[in-house]
Motif scaffolding. Structure first.
Motif, PDB file in Angstrom:
ATOM      1  N   LYS A   1       0.826  -1.201   0.000  1.00  0.00           N
ATOM      2  CA  LYS A   1       0.000   0.000   0.000  1.00  0.00           C
ATOM      3  C   LYS A   1       0.863   1.255   0.000  1.00  0.00           C
ATOM      4  O   LYS A   1       0.586   2.222  -0.725  1.00  0.00           O
ATOM      5  CB  LYS A   1      -0.902  -0.012   1.244  1.00  0.00           C
ATOM      6  N   GLU A   2       1.933   1.268   0.805  1.00  0.00           N
ATOM      7  CA  GLU A   2       2.845   2.417   0.857  1.00  0.00           C
ATOM      8  C   GLU A   2       3.547   2.617  -0.477  1.00  0.00           C
ATOM      9  O   GLU A   2       3.756   3.757  -0.923  1.00  0.00           O
ATOM     10  CB  GLU A   2       3.864   2.229   1.981  1.00  0.00           C
TER      11      GLU A   2
ATOM     12  N   ASN B   1       1.020   4.211  -2.883  1.00  0.00           N
ATOM     13  CA  ASN B   1       0.794   5.620  -2.552  1.00  0.00           C
ATOM     14  C   ASN B   1       1.958   6.489  -3.020  1.00  0.00           C
ATOM     15  O   ASN B   1       1.759   7.596  -3.527  1.00  0.00           O
ATOM     16  CB  ASN B   1       0.597   5.776  -1.048  1.00  0.00           C
TER      17      ASN B   1
ATOM     18  N   ASN C   1       1.496   9.432  -5.682  1.00  0.00           N
ATOM     19  CA  ASN C   1       1.787  10.810  -5.264  1.00  0.00           C
ATOM     20  C   ASN C   1       2.896  11.434  -6.102  1.00  0.00           C
ATOM     21  O   ASN C   1       2.869  12.635  -6.377  1.00  0.00           O
ATOM     22  CB  ASN C   1       2.185  10.838  -3.784  1.00  0.00           C
TER      23      ASN C   1
END
Length: 615
Positions: free
Chosen positions: A576-577, A580, A584
């Protein structure tokens, strides 16, 4: 053909020489402070206006000069230190070439007042651009006062190259600290725009270091002292636990002259081998005393580089000395694999003259085969059924306890194994992969993209901080207990100069003292544990040559915050990180480069990948 070579006028030659000697106001400060020390001054005052651009004034209580010397000192290569070339290799003074005052007078308005102890009147001289405007007797105190005004007034192009007052002040303070550390027996006073920054009284070396870098420095210092035939080493190194991420407090002095030497720095770092975290730098204040004829200090215009006759020997001695001191003061472990630790004498017995022999007690009834004999008798007695049954029942009681540990465990079913395998397959076929905890690999329609996770995060944070500082209203989180952080006087002066800019990012300052800053609030995007790291990184970045513009401070802050808070190489990220971070990054205005101009990602198309395997 006509002649085309001609001699330059003196004022032009002086301006060219000034390009080597005077690069910025800090260069003037260095030269004038060294002149005062050569004049045997015991008290020196430095006054500044607008980071030295408007005024640099040095006042000392040294020997002063006669009327003739006062005028002659502004001529090029006029010196009292050298008579022949051989004197260059036996120097014990700071200045010796006689070009400093001539170069300074060529690019500024200079006012000199000087008087010797036995004279009733002194001499006052005014010079503008190498031209002596006036010279007359004057009533003045013993010593010399020299004021340098309007630096580079006649070379506007050079003046335009000067940086902001904050950066130029930092350079001046660096030079001031180097001179003050080299001469703890001299008292120094530094004022900038009527604010007292340093008031250093006559003291020893340890007190001088503490007075410059704050009282907390005292507990960090480990003394160094070694004397050999070729050099004497004194000074201090900081304990490894106080090492820093920046190369700030690292000072080498050779015969009381500050120098820069990556070679000697390597020797000190090597002595700390195994004691420092990755990327940390030790702090040190080391003074080397060597014979003047074994060094050449005339190889660089600023005299900050020195050539040694026996570099390798100095390296070995310096490394061994620092390593020995770290071990002697129990900072570093001392390992001796040939020593038998059983022979160490406890501290309680060090003063005892006799040691009693321990008594040996033997149990004469002990029989190691006693249990085996009983077991053999038990098993051999097959005629006794009751004995055999008792033995078997005892065995079951003994083994029953550990067999019961596995009583409720059932074998994994085939369906569960298939489910685990499917989950693993699903993870492995995700959109992003982390490689060596440094890069992210993500699939795109045209191929794959390889992302540097730390540089990418720097770009994301940089744009977020810049937007929060310049566009949005900064949000601040109040600290339950205000945090007090210790800094040197120079660092506090720099923080105070950008106080309003820091407050616009979300910082709240409760109090400024000479040695500390009390912080009551911080931006919501940072944590309390990161405050010291961020401010230290910001101070370090403020020394970088950035143009003086109203926007520059915000830009430096945003870059500094991003560098401090970005995830580092070696950080493991969840799926998930990773997703992201990728999303981003490509939402940024400039996703392709970090705030410092480095590439954040590299795209490999399918054609490029095919080419690799079709060669």
């Amino acid at each position: 053909m006509s002649d085309i070579i001609q001699l330059l006028p003196d004022h032009v030659a002086n301006q060219i020489a000034a390009g080597e000697v005077v690069q910025r106001p800090a260069s003037v400060v260095k030269e004038l402070l060294e002149n005062s020390i050569d004049a045997d001054a015991t008290s020196i005052t430095l006054l500044l206006k607008n980071a030295g651009k408007t005024l640099i004034q040095i006042i000392d209580n040294g020997k002063g000069m006669s009327t003739t010397d006062a005028r002659l000192c502004f001529d090029r290569h006029a010196t009292s230190k050298i008579r022949n070339a051989q004197d260059l290799f036996n120097l014990k003074t700071k200045g010796f070439r006689g070009e400093a005052l001539a170069s300074i007078a060529a690019i500024a308005h200079v006012e000199l007042k000087t008087k010797q102890d036995n004279d009733e009147l002194g001499t006052a001289i005014k010079i503008e651009g190498s031209t002596i405007v006036s010279q007359e007797p004057a009533s003045t105190a013993k010593g010399t006062s020299i004021a340098v005004k309007n630096l580079f007034y006649n070379i506007p192009a050079r003046r335009n190259f000067l940086k902001s007052d904050t950066i130029e002040t930092r350079h001046i303070i660096d030079e001031f600290q180097r001179v003050a550390l080299a001469h703890p027996a001299i008292s120094f006073l530094l004022h900038h725009n009527d604010n007292e920054i340093y008031h250093l009284k006559e003291s020893n070396l340890r007190k001088r270091i503490v007075s410059i870098f704050g009282s907390k420095m005292n507990e960090k210092l480990v003394p160094i002292n070694e004397q050999t035939d070729i050099l004497t080493i004194t000074g201090f190194v900081a304990k490894p636990e106080f090492s820093k991420k920046k190369r700030g407090e690292q000072f080498f002095f050779v015969n009381d002259r500050f120098i820069k030497s990556s070679y000697l720095n390597h020797a000190v770092v090597n002595a700390f081998d195994g004691l420092l975290e990755y990327g940390a730098h030790p702090s040190y204040f080391l003074y080397l005393d060597v014979p003047p004829n074994s060094i050449d200090i005339n190889i660089h215009p600023t005299k900050t580089e020195i050539k040694f006759d026996n570099e390798k020997a100095l390296y070995a001695i310096l490394r061994a000395t620092v390593k020995h001191s770290l071990g002697q003061y129990n900072v570093a472990p001392v390992l001796d694999f040939n020593r038998d630790s059983n022979l160490d004498t406890p501290y309680d017995f060090k003063d005892k003259k006799t040691v009693s022999t321990p008594k040996i007690i033997v149990d004469p009834t002990f029989n190691p085969f006693k249990n085996d004999v009983n077991d053999q008798q038990m098993t051999s007695n097959s005629s006794s059924g009751s004995s055999t049954k008792n033995y078997q029942s005892n065995y079951k009681k003994e083994t029953g306890s550990w067999e019961s540990l596995y009583a409720n465990i059932e074998p994994i079913e085939q369906s569960t194994q298939e489910q685990l395998f499917e989950q693993q397959q699903e993870t492995e076929t995700g959109k992003t992969f982390q490689i060596q905890k440094k890069y992210l690999l993500s699939s795109i329609k045209s191929g794959v993209v390889l992302i540097h996770q730390s540089l990418a995060h720097q770009r994301i944070l940089y744009e977020e901080f810049l937007e929060n500082i310049t566009v949005k209203e900064a949000s601040s989180q109040q600290l339950l207990f205000p945090v007090t952080i210790g800094f040197s006087s120079a660092d506090i002066e720099m923080i105070y100069s950008i106080k309003s800019d820091l407050e616009s990012t979300g910082f709240v300052f409760n109090e400024f003292t000479k040695e500390s800053v009390v912080i009551g609030g911080i931006p919501t995007s940072i944590t309390e544990s990161k405050i010291t790291l961020i401010l230290e990184q910001l101070l370090d970045d403020m020394k970088i040559e950035v143009p003086d513009a109203s926007f520059s401070h915000f830009d430096v802050m945003a870059k500094s915050f991003a560098k401090s808070l970005a995830i580092k190489t070696g950080t493991s990220l969840s799926v998930k990180e990773q997703e992201n971070l990728v999303n981003n990054l490509f939402s940024c205005k400039e996703p392709s480069t970090s705030p410092f101009g480095k590439a954040t990602f590299k795209t490999l198309t399918l054609n490029e990948i095919d080419t690799i395997f079709n060669k």
